[in-house]
Design an enzyme around this catalytic site. Structure first.
Site, PDB file in Angstrom:
ATOM      1  N   MET A  82       0.824  -1.201   0.000  1.00  0.00           N
ATOM      2  CA  MET A  82       0.000   0.000   0.000  1.00  0.00           C
ATOM      3  C   MET A  82       0.867   1.264   0.000  1.00  0.00           C
ATOM      4  SD  MET A  82      -2.894  -1.270   2.742  1.00  0.00           S
ATOM      5  CE  MET A  82      -3.905   0.216   2.591  1.00  0.00           C
ATOM      6  N   HIS A  83       0.224   2.386  -0.280  1.00  0.00           N
ATOM      7  CA  HIS A  83       0.759   3.743  -0.075  1.00  0.00           C
ATOM      8  C   HIS A  83       1.780   4.216  -1.119  1.00  0.00           C
ATOM      9  CE1 HIS A  83      -1.063   2.866   3.744  1.00  0.00           C
ATOM     10  NE2 HIS A  83      -0.049   2.164   4.189  1.00  0.00           N
ATOM     11  N   ASP A 239      -2.618  -5.014   0.589  1.00  0.00           N
ATOM     12  CA  ASP A 239      -2.129  -6.284   1.123  1.00  0.00           C
ATOM     13  C   ASP A 239      -2.772  -6.662   2.453  1.00  0.00           C
ATOM     14  OD1 ASP A 239      -0.777  -4.295   2.546  1.00  0.00           O
ATOM     15  OD2 ASP A 239       1.220  -5.023   2.043  1.00  0.00           O
TER      16      ASP A 239
END
Length: 491
Positions: A82-83, A239
């Site tokens: 992520m991110h 995830d």
């Protein structure tokens, strides 16, 4: 529910792909390692092209391993780290290396974003922290203005792979949740937060739920992979959320701990319950009408992967076996696991790893035991942060590579003081959850019927005596961080 599904997880250290039959049996799997670039202190980057090359390599291996089953793939689900900020120009070209979740350069920009958007934590589910996507864009605007001016699209890692697969710029709620641009309660982009970073929703992907179709495989990709036209690509999940789907964490109070490169303590909610003061993430789940609270730690099994070569060990499994057999006592040895800074509960990108209390008698097994305990102690901090947010799970499943170690999970049960549930195949994690989201996108089955917990192999009950013995050591661990906090210099 007929046909085969493919789950692909765009991880930080590897691409993992699973070929899953209609009975949820894993028919083939492939892992393709990835490298991280750290060109400057606090920086962490990857080349998005490597994700696509790794995906194609993984698919080629699955096709070779199980050709008939692979040819029967009807849907693909995507999961991923992520991110990460993937920046594309109008032609679709990548403008710079992707800035990853464990990158700490945008600390000052977090403060600026909080100033520009009062109440950000209530909108986005968490205060601004350097790992999230939005402050990365403020950093790019300030330090690479030509790049920022050329941005036509901002995508997350798995969604860059989706773009190559389908030609569609799409993301889904659970991954969008980790950008800070999502209005979590509304499950829609927040125009106010986007504007605060100089963007608008035309730069974002179209939003879908993780269990919905996001598009179909491009004809040329399907032909190259040997698949029939019209293969559905599901929305998928970040995830953490996809890992939850894989172990059946879909209902209020379902909880698990995840030990991959990073760590998560994840609890499902059936309503949006932000508590930004504790740095707990309150995010949209990958299923409609569900959210989760999560404590996120930047360092988990990666600490053991770091230690092993440092002490001359090439086989982590063998090292763990020796630690379990000898059970070295390390009453005075502490390890702060903050190799890449920390998120929950410290929001401190400058924190660093520390061994404390070594003597001439300290051995490599002592160091390994201290690492196992230090990571578990960070989850004790996570437990307390979740408790401050009103969430106290009665037990937790275990997923990720670190969950393979029964000895480590025994330490977790004693440190957290709750039963830890070990599942069959739990290390497959997000890729398996992505395959379930792919099957849901095909229709014909319900979330409750499909997303059940895997077979339980063992429930590790906490030992009250061990839990009591750990309590003062956890307090020393916390005191050590407080004592050293001001000694970690900004890079």
């Amino acid at each position: 529910m007929g046909g085969t599904t493919l789950g692909i997880d765009i991880g930080t250290s590897a691409i993992k792909a699973l070929l899953v039959g209609p009975d949820e049996a894993v028919l083939a799997e492939a892992d393709v390692p990835l490298a991280i670039s750290r060109p400057r202190p606090l920086w962490s980057e990857q080349d998005p092209a490597e994700w696509w090359r790794g995906t194609e390599t993984a698919v080629t291996r699955l096709r070779a391993a199980a050709p008939e089953a692979f040819a029967a793939v009807r849907a693909i689900g995507l999961s991923g780290q992520m991110h990460g900020a993937v920046l594309l120009d109008r032609s679709g070209a990548v403008l710079r290396p992707a800035i990853l979740w464990n990158d700490g350069r945008s600390h000052a920009e977090c403060a600026e974003l909080e100033r520009r958007v009062p109440g950000l934590g209530a909108i986005a589910g968490v205060p601004a922290m350097p790992g999230f996507t939005a402050p990365k864009l403020l950093w790019v605007a300030a330090h690479e203005p030509a790049v920022f001016a050329a941005i036509d699209r901002v995508l997350l890692p798995k969604d860059y792979v989706r773009l190559q697969m389908t030609g569609e710029a799409v993301t889904e709620m659970s991954d969008a949740a980790g950008t800070l641009w999502l209005d979590e309660a509304a499950r829609d982009w927040s125009d106010a937060v986007l504007a605060a970073t100089g963007l608008d929703r035309t730069k974002m992907g179209r939003l879908v739920e993780g269990s919905e179709p996001s598009g179909t495989l491009r004809a040329d990709v399907a032909a190259a992979w040997g698949l029939a036209p019209g293969v559905v690509v599901a929305g998928g999940g970040g995830d953490a959320a996809a890992g939850g789907i894989g172990v059946g964490a879909i209902s209020e109070g379902d909880a698990f701990v995840s030990l991959g490169t990073s760590g998560q303590y994840f609890v499902v909610n059936e309503s949006y319950r932000p508590h930004p003061a504790a740095f707990v993430h309150a995010f949209a789940h990958a299923l409609p009408g569900r959210w989760f609270q999560m404590a996120a730690m930047l360092n988990a099994a990666s600490c053991l992967a770091w230690l092993a070569p440092v002490v001359g060990e090439s086989d982590i499994g063998a090292l763990l076996a020796r630690v379990e057999a000898e059970k070295p006592a390390t009453p005075d040895l502490l390890f702060l696991p903050y190799l890449a800074g920390e998120r929950t509960p410290h929001n401190d990108p400058y924190a660093r790893g520390v061994f404390f209390g070594m003597t001439p008698d300290t051995t490599r097994l002592d160091l390994a035991r201290a690492v196992l305990e230090g990571v578990a102690f960070s989850f004790a901090d996570a437990r307390d942060a979740l408790a401050a947010a009103g969430t106290r799970p009665e037990r937790a499943g275990a997923i990720g590579g670190g969950a393979r170690s029964r000895f480590w999970m025994r330490i977790f049960a004693d440190v957290l003081g709750i039963p830890i549930v070990r599942y069959a195949g739990a290390e497959k994690g997000p890729a398996f959850g992505a395959s379930r989201l792919a099957r849901l996108a095909l229709g014909g089955t319900s979330v409750e019927a499909l997303c059940r917990a895997p077979a339980i192999t063992e429930v590790l009950e906490p030992d009250p005596a061990a839990s009591a013995a750990y309590a003062p050591k956890i307090e020393r661990y916390r005191a050590l961080y407080r004592a050293l906090k001001d000694q970690f210099p900004p890079a």
